[in-house]
Design a protein around this motif. Sequence first.
Motif, mmCIF file in Angstrom:
data_model
loop_
_atom_site.group_PDB
_atom_site.id
_atom_site.type_symbol
_atom_site.label_atom_id
_atom_site.label_comp_id
_atom_site.label_asym_id
_atom_site.label_seq_id
_atom_site.Cartn_x
_atom_site.Cartn_y
_atom_site.Cartn_z
ATOM 1 N N LYS A 684 0.831 -1.193 0.000
ATOM 2 C CA LYS A 684 0.000 0.000 0.000
ATOM 3 C C LYS A 684 0.872 1.252 0.000
ATOM 4 O O LYS A 684 1.861 1.326 0.724
ATOM 5 C CB LYS A 684 -0.910 0.024 1.234
ATOM 6 N N LYS B 99 -19.459 4.279 1.658
ATOM 7 C CA LYS B 99 -18.562 5.426 1.418
ATOM 8 C C LYS B 99 -17.098 5.004 1.401
ATOM 9 O O LYS B 99 -16.274 5.584 0.706
ATOM 10 C CB LYS B 99 -18.756 6.479 2.516
ATOM 11 N N ARG B 100 -16.766 4.017 2.209
ATOM 12 C CA ARG B 100 -15.372 3.585 2.305
ATOM 13 C C ARG B 100 -15.207 2.150 1.798
ATOM 14 O O ARG B 100 -14.280 1.463 2.189
ATOM 15 C CB ARG B 100 -14.886 3.681 3.755
ATOM 16 N N ASN B 103 -13.790 1.420 -4.089
ATOM 17 C CA ASN B 103 -13.751 2.799 -4.559
ATOM 18 C C ASN B 103 -14.930 3.040 -5.491
ATOM 19 O O ASN B 103 -15.680 2.116 -5.812
ATOM 20 C CB ASN B 103 -12.401 3.116 -5.227
ATOM 21 N N VAL B 104 -15.096 4.288 -5.894
ATOM 22 C CA VAL B 104 -16.276 4.666 -6.673
ATOM 23 C C VAL B 104 -16.422 3.807 -7.927
ATOM 24 O O VAL B 104 -17.512 3.337 -8.250
ATOM 25 C CB VAL B 104 -16.208 6.163 -7.061
ATOM 26 N N ARG B 105 -15.307 3.585 -8.625
ATOM 27 C CA ARG B 105 -15.399 2.842 -9.890
ATOM 28 C C ARG B 105 -15.803 1.396 -9.664
ATOM 29 O O ARG B 105 -16.583 0.830 -10.437
ATOM 30 C CB ARG B 105 -14.065 2.913 -10.649
ATOM 31 N N VAL B 106 -15.277 0.791 -8.607
ATOM 32 C CA VAL B 106 -15.687 -0.574 -8.286
ATOM 33 C C VAL B 106 -17.166 -0.582 -7.911
ATOM 34 O O VAL B 106 -17.939 -1.429 -8.384
ATOM 35 C CB VAL B 106 -14.816 -1.158 -7.150
ATOM 36 N N ASN B 108 -19.403 1.297 -8.886
ATOM 37 C CA ASN B 108 -20.223 1.546 -10.075
ATOM 38 C C ASN B 108 -20.510 0.279 -10.869
ATOM 39 O O ASN B 108 -21.496 0.218 -11.594
ATOM 40 C CB ASN B 108 -19.525 2.537 -11.007
ATOM 41 N N ASP B 191 -6.862 3.327 2.715
ATOM 42 C CA ASP B 191 -7.761 2.672 1.754
ATOM 43 C C ASP B 191 -7.411 1.194 1.568
ATOM 44 O O ASP B 191 -7.843 0.561 0.623
ATOM 45 C CB ASP B 191 -7.728 3.407 0.408
ATOM 46 N N ASP B 192 -6.636 0.641 2.476
ATOM 47 C CA ASP B 192 -6.282 -0.777 2.424
ATOM 48 C C ASP B 192 -7.532 -1.620 2.654
ATOM 49 O O ASP B 192 -8.553 -1.146 3.151
ATOM 50 C CB ASP B 192 -5.258 -1.050 3.543
ATOM 51 N N VAL C 58 -20.787 6.274 -16.749
ATOM 52 C CA VAL C 58 -20.421 5.857 -15.396
ATOM 53 C C VAL C 58 -18.924 5.561 -15.348
ATOM 54 O O VAL C 58 -18.392 4.878 -16.226
ATOM 55 C CB VAL C 58 -21.233 4.591 -15.013
ATOM 56 N N ALA C 59 -18.246 6.072 -14.322
ATOM 57 C CA ALA C 59 -16.792 5.884 -14.229
ATOM 58 C C ALA C 59 -16.456 4.438 -13.923
ATOM 59 O O ALA C 59 -17.031 3.830 -13.014
ATOM 60 C CB ALA C 59 -16.223 6.787 -13.145
ATOM 61 N N VAL C 60 -15.523 3.894 -14.691
ATOM 62 C CA VAL C 60 -15.052 2.524 -14.466
ATOM 63 C C VAL C 60 -13.534 2.490 -14.618
ATOM 64 O O VAL C 60 -12.936 3.402 -15.176
ATOM 65 C CB VAL C 60 -15.680 1.511 -15.456
ATOM 66 N N SER C 61 -12.942 1.409 -14.118
ATOM 67 C CA SER C 61 -11.522 1.160 -14.361
ATOM 68 C C SER C 61 -11.416 0.404 -15.679
ATOM 69 O O SER C 61 -11.881 -0.731 -15.789
ATOM 70 C CB SER C 61 -10.932 0.300 -13.239
ATOM 71 N N MET C 112 -12.410 11.666 -12.597
ATOM 72 C CA MET C 112 -13.149 11.408 -11.364
ATOM 73 C C MET C 112 -13.681 12.705 -10.772
ATOM 74 O O MET C 112 -14.770 12.743 -10.193
ATOM 75 C CB MET C 112 -12.258 10.680 -10.351
ATOM 76 N N ASP C 130 -13.202 11.202 0.135
ATOM 77 C CA ASP C 130 -13.903 9.929 -0.039
ATOM 78 C C ASP C 130 -14.015 9.562 -1.513
ATOM 79 O O ASP C 130 -13.784 8.417 -1.899
ATOM 80 C CB ASP C 130 -15.314 10.002 0.566
ATOM 81 N N GLY C 134 -9.979 6.290 -4.415
ATOM 82 C CA GLY C 134 -9.601 5.192 -5.302
ATOM 83 C C GLY C 134 -8.639 5.617 -6.391
ATOM 84 O O GLY C 134 -8.436 4.893 -7.356
#
Lengths: 757, 289, 162
Positions: A684, B99-100, B103-106, B108, B191-192, C58-61, C112, C130, C134
């Motif tokens: 990390k 929220k934690r 992450n947002v993309r995951v 989504n 964020d681990d 929609v945002a994605v990896s 993002m 928050d 990511g």
Amino acid sequence: MNVMRPMPAGQVGRSVPRLEAREKVTGRADYVHNLVVPGMLYTKVFRSTVPHGRIVSIDTSAAEAVEGVYRVVTGEDIRKVVPEPYYGPAFHDQPVLALDKVRHVGEPVAVVLAEDPYVAAEAVQLITAEYEELEPVFDEVEAVTSRAVVHEVLKPAGTFPDLKHLVGRRDTNVALDYQLRRGDVDAAFAAADRVFEHEFRTQQTMHTPLEPMVSLAIPGHESLTIHTASQSPSFVRIEIARLLGWPENRVRVVVPHLGGGFGAKLYIKLEALVACLALLVRRPVKLSLTMEEQFYTISKHASTFRIRSSVKDGKITGRRCEVFWNGGAYADIGPRVTQKSGFTAPGPYDIDNVSIDSYALYTNRPPAGALRGFGIPQLVWAYESHTDLIARELEIDPVEFRRNNILREGREQATGTAMKDAAIEAVLEDIVARMDWSKPFDRGTGPLRRGRGIAIGFKASISPTTSVAIVNVYGDGSSSLYLSTVDMGQGSDTAMAQIVGETLGIETENVKVIHPDTDVTPYDMATLGSRSTFHMGNAVKLAAQHARDQLDALARSLGLPPGTNYGPKDLFKKKYGMQAGNIVGVGSYIPDYKSPDPATGLSDNVTPFWMIGGTGVEIEVDTETGHVRILRMVNAVDCGRPLNPKIVETQLSGAALMQLGFTLFENMEYDNGQVTNASFADYKIPGIHDLPARIENDIVEAEQKSGPYGAKGVGESATFGVSPAIANAIHDAVGVRLTEMPLTPEAVFRAIRAQKG
Amino acid sequence: MRGFELVHPASLGEAIKLLDTDDPTVRPFSGGTALMLMMKAGVFQPSRLVDLGGIEPEHAAVEATGDGGLKLGAMATLAQVERSADVMRVAPVIPRAMKRLANVRVRNVARIGGNLAHGDPHMDLPPVLSSLGGEVAVTGPAGERRIAIESLFSGYYETVLSQGELIRQVILPPQRGWASAYMKCTTRSADDWPALGVAVSLKLTDGAVQDSRIMVSAATEKLTRLAAAEAALEGAQPGEAAFARAADAAATEAETIDDARGSAEYKTELLRVYVKRALAEAVRNGAVQ
Amino acid sequence: MDDTSRQIRFTLNGRPVTARVESHLDLVDLLRRFDLFGARESCGQGLCGCCTVLVDGVAVSGCLTLAQLVDGRSVTTVESLDEGGALSPVQQAFIDEGAFQCGFCTPGFVMMTHELLKENPDPDEAAIRDYLAGNLCRCAAYPEIIRAVQTAATRMKTAQAA
């Protein structure tokens, strides 16, 4: 005489936005990562699974049978192109692909070449190798006496003047031992009121540039072009030419933007391999590492530091330093880390009697090299933790104790070099003032206890090294700067353009910076060790002055009286009758240096300038879990006069936050030589939530008189104090001392438990 | 990664037919975030992936039930659940945990069903949903069955689902009167993945703990319900003393494991602290009305 | 190896395109075939955000997205933001606040931030942290990134009001 347009006010000292900003925010900046050329083959590396062993056999047949595989190459094939395929900046110890022996898990043993990278990746999994395993050694202290010998014979490279003294030896893991003897340490210890001794350790970490290492070689007619994400294009050219037995001018090295470097992309990394492959198969060859593979390629030295100090009447009278650097399987630049950091191992204190032994050790871990600080953060961690412990034992305020012993301007540092333009006191006092050190401090309530800590450190520059720059003024008066300094994010393009702008009296934004291309841009030793601002900055300034002098001469030759308001464009037009011609200014810079005496390690000129940095933190410890929260972090540096204050500030917080990760959690973990956490899932790095609640960065008032417009390097300075400041603050908060990094919650928790009994 | 067959059934029934094989290299693919990691790392090489993205849209529905519970279609994305007003009303602990979470993309793209079926003990939703008394409706070649989420996991990255079975829906019982909290603890970067996750749900009647569910994850090989801790709370007045008793019971009964995030011994101590803190947090959050 | 490739059609930054795509190809590699390099693979695990793109808004990896699955959908990359020649307010704010060094992670952060400000035009610092947790920046320009998001939010609100 001023033939320029009226000079735009103060190019230097102005926070010019980065020249390449637009390319970067639009995603259009060039990285080698993006590069694809016709006929290109992709490479995937087959790596050793044992830490130390003799290669018995390699079976590539199944991989070769995969449809779409162009060729599989082993170390023996490399010999067809380069009979002696060993490289390295300090020792020629690293084979392009393993020969006879493997020395760490992850060492490249064979490669698959294919037009489709997915095919190469698939085929590489079908290669097998058999090894006769040898006893490995992993620990740097054990390596001194271990029966396991990583290299049977040492082969010094002799490339750099500061490493000329390296000698070849047999049957030892000690690649270099730097010794310094000043005064009489034993006598000081005998006469002291108190003697303190501690041992501190640091862990192995990795740079993890977000653009993983990548190189692409294109063979030509008796020539070779290498596009590479490298911090040292000139070194790459020289070293590849040496391997091939070619003149330098047949090797061209091109470097666009770098997606981070931090020391990972120095000297030779993938370049020798892609060069050999391209010549072997006569096609362009690209090798892009994954994030995981970077961990097998280069790292930051783990270290052990034994430090012993005598104190009399509140003054440090003697200090003995023994530092062991875990260099891994190949020396890379470890010997320079060992020596250069050895110079300052006793810290920024005025100590008459000093003894230093600094050892570079080979072990069976992935190689260690330079990482933002060249060993200094490991040293400062130890000596500033030690300083705090002494102050506590003596019941002296840690700031007061530092003031009593601080190395003042003009005094000789341990090596015998006098401190000059080194604002050590100013850095300390700046942090102290910012933190209101003398005022009462809220120590927290319940399970949450607060503490604060300070640490300062300093570093000698890498010397003697050379930079050359060219400033080309074109027929319309616009100009370009040609240099081999690599802007990997530190902002050197912008800062160097500011020096040209200031010197020529033109807008920085109108200077075009030509990125490293060894066919075009002149020699530079490398972009490392915060050397560019000073060394290349001086060369750029000289080049711009040279251009300006020629413009003045041109004006005189055209019969223009002094003070005439003629711009370069008008001069060219008057001279050539049209928009034509060039003025080419060249600047070359190498500072003076005196090698340390081999017997005493002393020299009255080990560095052209000193970098100073310090950090103060206020933290909160959750005594029930051991978690440490950084409430406030204050970083201060002496970088001379900042060329671009905003970029400097970003460098300060960036360096400090990187070191924060190394301090609190980053750690390469091992199972019998195998890194077990070689990915971002398990290794990390700091994210946005790890940012301290408050972070402040200060540039103290200072001037480096020998630097370009008073400036000197700054990329590493804010790393120095971070680790010990946090350890000192933990001690302040909860009364426990951690002597081994990283300072994980579990380590803090265990120390608190142990203290409670 | 090598080529494979990627098929796109238009219905759940068709998907189940496509998955009805003993071949472990045939797998369902919903959000794909976890599967892609395994494929990229070379630890999973599929022969066929069954893309669930085209099945009936009802399987992505998120809705409150008439009795104060929730039904979450397995194909609902985490982001959809995070933003649902029904979820916010019935089980606010879920959006708070989101929220934690990763992450947002995951969030989504990852789906509720896939998140549970992956069996990763470091995930946040299994402890949260199980502490709420959640069940999954599972469909397979042999028909449909219901499994309590607390019983869904059989080991490290292992579930009780058979080859060919798919989670169709998550069902949460009425939450009225229950107070819940989820707390996690990371020991490296913020964020681990968690070293420990603790989810608690309390039903308070007349000022006493009438019922409770206490779940631990990440620190243990699989999601674990802490029965002794729950027993220690039964009938007790909520407060420091009772929570400390529950925490000690939790620390005694949980079988924590060593990994890079911390030793088993340390995680046991973290559990002791976090059970206390999570219970207090649940009381502070108050019961769902 | 069997041919598992298939022809797909999708919308790329507003334009309809087609491509022949192998089953194992990910979206980042597909975009490279269209000479779009703003989304880039770094960690390969969806953790760093360097490969952020939008699929159907929609945002994605991109590194965790199978290319064949964008068939019939709409893909938007960072290169769409300045198609008219002008930088987006977010991009301009990143420049003005100096919110990057090496620039490798920057397109991901920019994308993002656009998504964040769409969902929440007035985020406080906690909401910014928050939402961007990511995305990783090894140069650690986080303080400047937070300021850039705030600056962009302020400017976009002002522009909206005008």
